[in-house]
Design a protein around this motif. Structure first.
Motif, PDB file in Angstrom:
ATOM      1  N   PRO A   1       0.831  -1.208   0.000  1.00  0.00           N
ATOM      2  CA  PRO A   1       0.000   0.000   0.000  1.00  0.00           C
ATOM      3  C   PRO A   1       0.865   1.258   0.000  1.00  0.00           C
ATOM      4  O   PRO A   1       1.932   1.295   0.607  1.00  0.00           O
ATOM      5  N   VAL A   2       0.445   2.295  -0.669  1.00  0.00           N
ATOM      6  CA  VAL A   2       1.130   3.582  -0.711  1.00  0.00           C
ATOM      7  C   VAL A   2       0.443   4.517   0.270  1.00  0.00           C
ATOM      8  O   VAL A   2      -0.771   4.745   0.181  1.00  0.00           O
ATOM      9  N   VAL A   3       1.227   5.056   1.234  1.00  0.00           N
ATOM     10  CA  VAL A   3       0.679   5.914   2.282  1.00  0.00           C
ATOM     11  C   VAL A   3       0.773   7.369   1.835  1.00  0.00           C
ATOM     12  O   VAL A   3       1.799   7.809   1.314  1.00  0.00           O
ATOM     13  N   LYS A   4      -0.300   8.102   2.047  1.00  0.00           N
ATOM     14  CA  LYS A   4      -0.307   9.524   1.718  1.00  0.00           C
ATOM     15  C   LYS A   4       0.158  10.318   2.929  1.00  0.00           C
ATOM     16  O   LYS A   4      -0.337  10.115   4.043  1.00  0.00           O
ATOM     17  N   VAL A   5       1.110  11.217   2.706  1.00  0.00           N
ATOM     18  CA  VAL A   5       1.643  12.066   3.771  1.00  0.00           C
ATOM     19  C   VAL A   5       1.732  13.495   3.279  1.00  0.00           C
ATOM     20  O   VAL A   5       1.645  13.770   2.077  1.00  0.00           O
ATOM     21  N   VAL A   6       1.921  14.416   4.228  1.00  0.00           N
ATOM     22  CA  VAL A   6       2.130  15.830   3.909  1.00  0.00           C
ATOM     23  C   VAL A   6       3.583  16.167   4.197  1.00  0.00           C
ATOM     24  O   VAL A   6       4.110  15.798   5.254  1.00  0.00           O
ATOM     25  N   ALA A   7       4.250  16.819   3.256  1.00  0.00           N
ATOM     26  CA  ALA A   7       5.664  17.163   3.407  1.00  0.00           C
ATOM     27  C   ALA A   7       5.893  18.599   2.957  1.00  0.00           C
ATOM     28  O   ALA A   7       4.996  19.249   2.396  1.00  0.00           O
ATOM     29  N   GLU A   8       7.085  19.088   3.199  1.00  0.00           N
ATOM     30  CA  GLU A   8       7.455  20.429   2.754  1.00  0.00           C
ATOM     31  C   GLU A   8       8.891  20.421   2.248  1.00  0.00           C
ATOM     32  O   GLU A   8       9.734  19.683   2.757  1.00  0.00           O
ATOM     33  N   HIS A   9       9.135  21.232   1.228  1.00  0.00           N
ATOM     34  CA  HIS A   9      10.483  21.385   0.702  1.00  0.00           C
ATOM     35  C   HIS A   9      11.272  22.288   1.649  1.00  0.00           C
ATOM     36  O   HIS A   9      10.830  23.378   1.985  1.00  0.00           O
ATOM     37  N   SER A  10      12.436  21.845   2.072  1.00  0.00           N
ATOM     38  CA  SER A  10      13.274  22.626   2.982  1.00  0.00           C
ATOM     39  C   SER A  10      14.667  22.773   2.391  1.00  0.00           C
ATOM     40  O   SER A  10      15.252  21.797   1.907  1.00  0.00           O
ATOM     41  N   VAL A  11      15.187  23.988   2.425  1.00  0.00           N
ATOM     42  CA  VAL A  11      16.522  24.289   1.924  1.00  0.00           C
ATOM     43  C   VAL A  11      17.363  24.800   3.089  1.00  0.00           C
ATOM     44  O   VAL A  11      16.921  25.649   3.870  1.00  0.00           O
ATOM     45  N   ALA A  12      18.571  24.299   3.215  1.00  0.00           N
ATOM     46  CA  ALA A  12      19.450  24.677   4.332  1.00  0.00           C
ATOM     47  C   ALA A  12      19.873  26.135   4.225  1.00  0.00           C
ATOM     48  O   ALA A  12      20.041  26.676   3.124  1.00  0.00           O
ATOM     49  N   GLU A  13      20.032  26.767   5.374  1.00  0.00           N
ATOM     50  CA  GLU A  13      20.526  28.137   5.474  1.00  0.00           C
ATOM     51  C   GLU A  13      21.696  28.168   6.443  1.00  0.00           C
ATOM     52  O   GLU A  13      21.835  27.299   7.296  1.00  0.00           O
ATOM     53  N   VAL A  14      22.523  29.210   6.308  1.00  0.00           N
ATOM     54  CA  VAL A  14      23.659  29.370   7.216  1.00  0.00           C
ATOM     55  C   VAL A  14      23.170  30.059   8.480  1.00  0.00           C
ATOM     56  O   VAL A  14      22.704  31.197   8.438  1.00  0.00           O
ATOM     57  N   LEU A  15      23.234  29.355   9.581  1.00  0.00           N
ATOM     58  CA  LEU A  15      22.779  29.880  10.859  1.00  0.00           C
ATOM     59  C   LEU A  15      23.974  30.349  11.679  1.00  0.00           C
ATOM     60  O   LEU A  15      24.954  29.624  11.835  1.00  0.00           O
ATOM     61  N   ASP A  16      23.870  31.584  12.159  1.00  0.00           N
ATOM     62  CA  ASP A  16      24.925  32.110  13.032  1.00  0.00           C
ATOM     63  C   ASP A  16      24.868  31.355  14.357  1.00  0.00           C
ATOM     64  O   ASP A  16      24.011  31.604  15.205  1.00  0.00           O
ATOM     65  N   SER A  17      25.779  30.423  14.510  1.00  0.00           N
ATOM     66  CA  SER A  17      25.805  29.644  15.742  1.00  0.00           C
ATOM     67  C   SER A  17      26.313  30.525  16.882  1.00  0.00           C
ATOM     68  O   SER A  17      27.145  31.408  16.677  1.00  0.00           O
ATOM     69  N   ALA A  18      25.831  30.285  18.058  1.00  0.00           N
ATOM     70  CA  ALA A  18      26.216  31.094  19.208  1.00  0.00           C
ATOM     71  C   ALA A  18      26.394  30.213  20.427  1.00  0.00           C
ATOM     72  O   ALA A  18      25.754  29.175  20.567  1.00  0.00           O
ATOM     73  N   VAL A  19      27.275  30.664  21.315  1.00  0.00           N
ATOM     74  CA  VAL A  19      27.482  29.998  22.595  1.00  0.00           C
ATOM     75  C   VAL A  19      26.577  30.690  23.609  1.00  0.00           C
ATOM     76  O   VAL A  19      26.695  31.895  23.848  1.00  0.00           O
ATOM     77  N   ILE A  20      25.640  29.941  24.174  1.00  0.00           N
ATOM     78  CA  ILE A  20      24.669  30.496  25.106  1.00  0.00           C
ATOM     79  C   ILE A  20      25.164  30.262  26.534  1.00  0.00           C
ATOM     80  O   ILE A  20      25.431  29.126  26.936  1.00  0.00           O
ATOM     81  N   LEU A  21      25.271  31.356  27.297  1.00  0.00           N
ATOM     82  CA  LEU A  21      25.721  31.283  28.688  1.00  0.00           C
ATOM     83  C   LEU A  21      24.794  32.108  29.569  1.00  0.00           C
ATOM     84  O   LEU A  21      24.175  33.076  29.102  1.00  0.00           O
ATOM     85  N   ARG A  22      24.688  31.720  30.815  1.00  0.00           N
ATOM     86  CA  ARG A  22      23.941  32.496  31.811  1.00  0.00           C
ATOM     87  C   ARG A  22      24.918  33.013  32.856  1.00  0.00           C
ATOM     88  O   ARG A  22      25.807  32.282  33.299  1.00  0.00           O
ATOM     89  N   GLY A  23      24.740  34.273  33.224  1.00  0.00           N
ATOM     90  CA  GLY A  23      25.641  34.866  34.199  1.00  0.00           C
ATOM     91  C   GLY A  23      24.986  36.030  34.902  1.00  0.00           C
ATOM     92  O   GLY A  23      23.762  36.057  35.094  1.00  0.00           O
ATOM     93  N   GLU A  24      25.785  37.012  35.259  1.00  0.00           N
ATOM     94  CA  GLU A  24      25.282  38.172  35.981  1.00  0.00           C
ATOM     95  C   GLU A  24      26.061  39.410  35.589  1.00  0.00           C
ATOM     96  O   GLU A  24      27.155  39.328  35.013  1.00  0.00           O
ATOM     97  N   THR A  25      25.476  40.552  35.889  1.00  0.00           N
ATOM     98  CA  THR A  25      26.143  41.820  35.634  1.00  0.00           C
ATOM     99  C   THR A  25      27.018  42.170  36.832  1.00  0.00           C
ATOM    100  O   THR A  25      26.673  41.871  37.978  1.00  0.00           O
ATOM    101  N   GLN A  26      28.138  42.793  36.535  1.00  0.00           N
ATOM    102  CA  GLN A  26      29.046  43.248  37.587  1.00  0.00           C
ATOM    103  C   GLN A  26      29.545  44.639  37.242  1.00  0.00           C
ATOM    104  O   GLN A  26      29.803  44.939  36.077  1.00  0.00           O
ATOM    105  N   ALA A  27      29.672  45.483  38.269  1.00  0.00           N
ATOM    106  CA  ALA A  27      30.223  46.816  38.067  1.00  0.00           C
ATOM    107  C   ALA A  27      31.669  46.719  37.583  1.00  0.00           C
ATOM    108  O   ALA A  27      32.417  45.834  38.015  1.00  0.00           O
ATOM    109  N   ALA A  28      32.025  47.612  36.671  1.00  0.00           N
ATOM    110  CA  ALA A  28      33.392  47.603  36.165  1.00  0.00           C
ATOM    111  C   ALA A  28      34.392  47.847  37.282  1.00  0.00           C
ATOM    112  O   ALA A  28      35.483  47.268  37.300  1.00  0.00           O
ATOM    113  N   ARG A  29      34.009  48.692  38.237  1.00  0.00           N
ATOM    114  CA  ARG A  29      34.847  48.955  39.406  1.00  0.00           C
ATOM    115  C   ARG A  29      33.957  49.067  40.632  1.00  0.00           C
ATOM    116  O   ARG A  29      32.833  49.576  40.557  1.00  0.00           O
ATOM    117  N   SER A  30      34.470  48.622  41.750  1.00  0.00           N
ATOM    118  CA  SER A  30      33.778  48.765  43.030  1.00  0.00           C
ATOM    119  C   SER A  30      34.833  48.824  44.123  1.00  0.00           C
ATOM    120  O   SER A  30      35.654  47.905  44.242  1.00  0.00           O
TER     121      SER A  30
END
Length: 377
Positions: A64-93
């Protein structure tokens, strides 16, 4: 009386003979069409042989042939990033402390005030230091006269050279005492070491301060530092000078650059300190706020797919099911790079892919499908 049982036995014997040895003849005479036991057994054996025939001998077009829904997708260049969590600190104290003892004679500055570099924050009473200064100056003048007289006597041959050396040493001691007194008087004025905000009131009027007593705490909030700790797996993707963006819990978006990357790992967490410097001229960013940072790194080819398109194979690998050139289903494992409102950016797919978006849970690899493609908005 014995003839009747004998006749019955003879009749039964003839009936058994015809039933056992002349069964076919009786079947023909009665016109019966019921197949024999041997014929039935042969037919069943042939059916079993046909059932055991290998799938290669069957008609493949019966799948049997199954009917499905699909979409054409083309790759793009994604700006990869390093995700970090931290805090703000005064430049001087810094806690600005007194370097000498004295009583505060200036009105206090209240916390939150902005001070310029060199601005007076605490002024101490001079007290008897004015007299000490006059005495030190007089001692210098006296030592200078003594040295001049010793030099004149030595020229006339009336004094030894050691007298000159003694007079010179006395002059230097007097000058040192004068410099010490002048420095002590200068320390009575406590100034801001840099421009910033007061985090505490300055010392109250009339307070007696000793050397080391804190006059006030000053912090510099422009520029502001964003501090986080990168794991070993991500640290090689970070470089000093790289552009970075950040978001506070309040939703404020800020941008800056990496100014410091530690070369030594924290011995407990095995992470590396990262500092990002951002402008904060309006002091909108406070010291100690939680911040999420995204440090830019080298781009990567990726596809934007719907979250509902993601599925698991029998081995538990996360991926998507696509339609190959033969109109068959193929499973492709993927790597999630970034989760957004529009969808999930993933890597691991070919440059162009027909991703099944509806029906992917009801098909397996190798199953023929009839895809209906949807438009990507």
């Amino acid at each position: 009386m014995r003839i009747v049982p004998l006749l019955i036995a003879i009749i039964v014997s003839f009936a058994l003979y015809f039933f056992v040895f002349q069964r076919d003849t009786l079947g023909e005479m009665s016109g019966s069409t019921q197949p024999s036991v041997e014929t039935t057994d042969a037919t069943q054996a042939q059916a079993d042989v046909n059932a055991m025939a290998p799938p290669a001998n069957r008609d493949e077009t019966d799948k049997p042939v199954v009917k499905v829904v699909a979409e054409h997708s083309v790759a793009e260049v994604l700006d990869s990033a390093v995700i970090l969590r931290g805090e703000t600190q005064a430049a001087r104290s810094v806690n600005v402390s007194a370097e000498t003892a004295g009583r505060v004679v200036s009105a206090p500055l209240r916390k939150g005030s902005y001070v310029e570099e060199g601005q007076v924050m605490c002024q101490l009473d001079v007290g008897v230091r004015a007299s000490s200064l006059a005495q030190a100056k007089a001692a210098v003048a006296e030592a200078e006269v003594g040295l001049s007289n010793a030099q004149k006597l030595a020229k006339g041959g009336y004094a030894a050279e050691t007298n000159i050396l003694t007079a010179e040493a006395g002059l230097e001691r007097a000058r040192a005492a004068l410099a010490q007194t002048e420095q002590d008087i200068a320390n009575l004025t406590i100034e801001a070491p840099f421009a910033g905000l007061l985090e505490s009131d300055t010392a109250e009027l009339g307070t007696l301060m000793q050397a080391g007593s804190i006059c006030a705490n000053v912090i510099q909030l422009d520029p502001m530092k964003l501090v986080a700790f990168a794991p070993e797996a991500e640290v090689d993707r970070i470089e000093v000078g790289t552009l970075a963006s950040a978001r506070l819990l309040t939703g404020t978006q800020i941008t800056g650059r990496v100014t410091f990357l530690s070369r030594s790992a924290d011995p407990t967490t095995r992470t590396f300190r990262v500092e990002i410097e951002v402008p904060n001229s309006d002091f909108a960013i406070r010291d100690g706020q939680t911040v999420e940072m995204a440090i830019r790194s080298e781009g990567k080819s990726a596809h934007l797919v719907k979250q509902s398109s993601l599925t698991l194979n029998d081995e538990g690998l996360l991926g998507v099911r696509i339609v190959d050139d033969a109109q068959m289903v193929a499973f492709m494992p993927i790597q999630v790079l970034r989760d957004t409102r529009e969808g999930v950016w993933v890597a691991g797919l070919p440059e162009r892919a027909d991703i099944i978006t509806v029906g992917q849970e009801y098909v397996r690899a190798g199953v023929p499908v009839e895809p209906h493609f949807e438009e990507i908005n």
